[in-house]
Scaffold this motif. Structure first.
Motif, PDB file in Angstrom:
ATOM      1  N   HIS A 178       1.030  -1.048   0.073  1.00 19.50           N
ATOM      2  CA  HIS A 178       0.059   0.101   0.198  1.00 19.50           C
ATOM      3  C   HIS A 178       0.772   1.286  -0.218  1.00 19.50           C
ATOM      4  O   HIS A 178       1.897   1.248   0.668  1.00 19.50           O
ATOM      5  CB  HIS A 178      -0.878   0.222   1.258  1.00 19.50           C
ATOM      6  N   HIS A 179       0.437   2.192  -0.701  1.00 16.60           N
ATOM      7  CA  HIS A 179       1.223   3.674  -0.731  1.00 16.60           C
ATOM      8  C   HIS A 179       0.117   4.543  -1.057  1.00 16.60           C
ATOM      9  O   HIS A 179      -0.445   4.567  -2.009  1.00 16.60           O
ATOM     10  CB  HIS A 179       2.406   3.639  -1.681  1.00 16.60           C
ATOM     11  N   GLU A 180      -0.001   5.638   0.018  1.00 15.07           N
ATOM     12  CA  GLU A 180      -0.701   6.881  -0.353  1.00 15.07           C
ATOM     13  C   GLU A 180      -0.378   7.898   0.534  1.00 15.07           C
ATOM     14  O   GLU A 180       0.240   7.789   1.445  1.00 15.07           O
ATOM     15  CB  GLU A 180      -2.242   6.652   0.015  1.00 15.07           C
ATOM     16  N   LYS A 181      -0.321   9.144   0.077  1.00 16.63           N
ATOM     17  CA  LYS A 181      -0.117  10.441   0.724  1.00 16.63           C
ATOM     18  C   LYS A 181      -1.387  10.872   1.590  1.00 16.63           C
ATOM     19  O   LYS A 181      -2.487  11.266   0.950  1.00 16.63           O
ATOM     20  CB  LYS A 181       0.434  11.440  -0.031  1.00 16.63           C
ATOM     21  N   SER A 182      -1.451  10.834   2.884  1.00 15.31           N
ATOM     22  CA  SER A 182      -2.303  11.435   3.569  1.00 15.31           C
ATOM     23  C   SER A 182      -2.357  12.909   3.865  1.00 15.31           C
ATOM     24  O   SER A 182      -1.509  13.385   3.124  1.00 15.31           O
ATOM     25  CB  SER A 182      -2.475  10.619   5.043  1.00 15.31           C
ATOM     26  N   GLU A 183      -3.223  13.286   4.566  1.00 12.75           N
ATOM     27  CA  GLU A 183      -3.241  14.981   4.780  1.00 12.75           C
ATOM     28  C   GLU A 183      -2.135  15.351   5.465  1.00 12.75           C
ATOM     29  O   GLU A 183      -1.252  16.383   5.286  1.00 12.75           O
ATOM     30  CB  GLU A 183      -4.325  15.282   5.499  1.00 12.75           C
ATOM     31  N   TYR A 184      -1.405  14.270   6.164  1.00 11.78           N
ATOM     32  CA  TYR A 184      -0.391  14.640   7.249  1.00 11.78           C
ATOM     33  C   TYR A 184       0.993  13.750   6.760  1.00 11.78           C
ATOM     34  O   TYR A 184       2.196  14.609   7.173  1.00 11.78           O
ATOM     35  CB  TYR A 184      -0.493  13.977   8.790  1.00 11.78           C
ATOM     36  N   GLN A 185       1.014  13.107   6.036  1.00 12.82           N
ATOM     37  CA  GLN A 185       2.441  12.137   5.935  1.00 12.82           C
ATOM     38  C   GLN A 185       2.328  11.006   4.576  1.00 12.82           C
ATOM     39  O   GLN A 185       1.041  10.621   4.127  1.00 12.82           O
ATOM     40  CB  GLN A 185       2.960  11.449   7.115  1.00 12.82           C
ATOM     41  N   ASP A 186       3.311  10.672   4.029  1.00 12.26           N
ATOM     42  CA  ASP A 186       3.391   9.519   3.220  1.00 12.26           C
ATOM     43  C   ASP A 186       3.358   8.357   3.980  1.00 12.26           C
ATOM     44  O   ASP A 186       4.080   7.891   5.017  1.00 12.26           O
ATOM     45  CB  ASP A 186       4.741   9.680   2.512  1.00 12.26           C
TER      46      ASP A 186
END
Length: 276
Positions: A25-33
Motif C-alpha cells: 500500500h502507498h498513499e499520501k495522507s493529509e499529514y504524511q506519506d
C-alpha cells in the motif's frame, strides 16, 4: 518498490536497509506519506515518510514496553489514553491489562488506522476491543480539553518532526500533567540514548519541573536507530521502582515480565548521566 532495498536514512551518517519483496500500500495522507511493505527479514512493515514505524517481527517489544511499566506502576489504571499509535499495537497491550476498563486512542491521521487494520491485523487487533474507543483527532488539543481525566497517558509518537513536533514540547507535558488524575502517570517514547542524548536531557529536565517523580527505562528494539531505545516516565505519585513484584501483570507478553520491569530501570552509566 519490489525486490529492491529500502533504505531509511536514520542519521546524517547512518542508514538501515531492508529487502522489500512487495509494496502492499502507498498513499499520501493529509499529514504524511503512508506506505506498507513486505520485507524479507521483518515481515510486513509500516513506513511513515519513509521512516520505519513498526513491523510484525519486533513490534511486541516496543508496544509492551511503552505500556506495561506504567500500567503496573499505577495501582488502578482504569482509564487510559494513548496519543498516536494509530497502528494499534500500544492500545492492544493496554486493553490486555486486567485493571484497565477504558482505553482511548487519539490518532491524528485516520489513514494510518485504516491501513493498519487492513495490512497489519495482528498489530491492529486491539482497535476492535470493546474497551477501546478510537478518535481521529489532534492529541495535543485532546489533552488540553480533558483535564483531570486519565489514570495513565501514553504518547506513542513518531520522531519529533512533522505533526509530532508538539508532542515533545514542555507546554504539551504540562497539559498532559493537567489531563491526569491526582496520581496519574505519563510515558513517552524518547528515542535513542546513544544518538539523542541532548533531547533526552532536555525532556528529563522539563519533566522534572512538572512531575514530582520522573524516570527513564530502556529496551532493545532492532529496527530503531541503534537498536537501543528509551522511554521516559513522569508520575504524580507512584515510582516504577517501588512496585511490588508480585502485583505485576504481564498477560501473554513476550518481552515484558516482572523481572524485565526492574531490569529496564537499571541504566548503564552513560544513560544515567543523561538524567542526572
Amino acid at each position: 518498490m519490489e525486490g529492491i532495498w529500502f533504505t531509511e536514512k536514520q542519521l546524517p551518517g547512518l542508514a538501515v536497509s531492508c529487502l522489500v519483496k512487495k509494496t502492499l500500500h502507498h498513499e499520501k495522507s493529509e499529514y504524511q506519506d503512508v506506505k506498507v511493505v513486505e520485507t524479507d527479514t521483518f515481515g510486513t512493515m509500516l513506513l511513515l515518510d519513509n521512516v520505519i514505524q513498526t513491523n510484525v517481527r519486533d513490534e511486541f517489544i516496543y508496544h509492551e514496553m511503552i505500556s506495561f511499566p506504567a500500567l503496573n506502576t499505577h495501582p488502578n489504571p482504569e482509564n487510559v489514553l494513548v496519543i498516536g499509535g494509530g497502528d494499534g499495537g500500544t492500545i492492544r497491550e493496554v486493553a490486555k491489562h486486567p485493571r484497565v476498563k477504558k482505553a482511548t486512542l487519539v490518532e491524528i491521521d485516520g489513514v494510518v488506522v485504516e491501513v493498519s487494520k487492513k495490512y497489519l491485523p495482528t498489530i491492529a487487533a486491539g482497535l476492535e476491543d470493546p474497551k477501546v474507543e478510537v478518535k481521529i483527532d489532534d492529541g495535543i488539543k485532546h489533552v488540553k480539553d480533558n483535564k483531570n481525566t486519565y489514570d495513565v497517558i501514553l504518547v506513542d509518537s513518531t520522531d519529533p518532526i512533522g505533526p509530532a513536533v508538539g508532542l515533545f514540547a514542555k507546554e504539551f507535558y504540562t497539559d498532559v500533567f493537567n489531563a491526569l488524575k491526582e496520581d496519574g502517570i505519563f510515558v513517552a517514547q524518547t528515542a535513542s540514548p546513544v544518538f539523542n542524548g541532548e533531547m533526552i536531557k532536555r525532556i528529563h529536565k522539563d519533566l522534572g519541573e512538572i512531575f514530582p517523580v520522573k524516570d527513564l527505562y530502556v529496551a532493545t528494539i532492532p529496527t530503531y536507530p541503534g537498536g537501543y531505545w528509551c522511554f521516559t516516565m513522569g508520575s504524580k505519585k507512584h515510582s516504577p521502582r517501588e512496585v511490588a513484584k508480585e502485583s505485576i501483570a504481564a498477560p501473554n507478553t513476550r518481552y515484558y515480565s516482572p523481572d524485565v520491569h526492574f531490569g529496564a530501570l537499571a541504566l548503564p552509566p552513560f544513560v544515567e548521566e543523561l538524567v542526572k
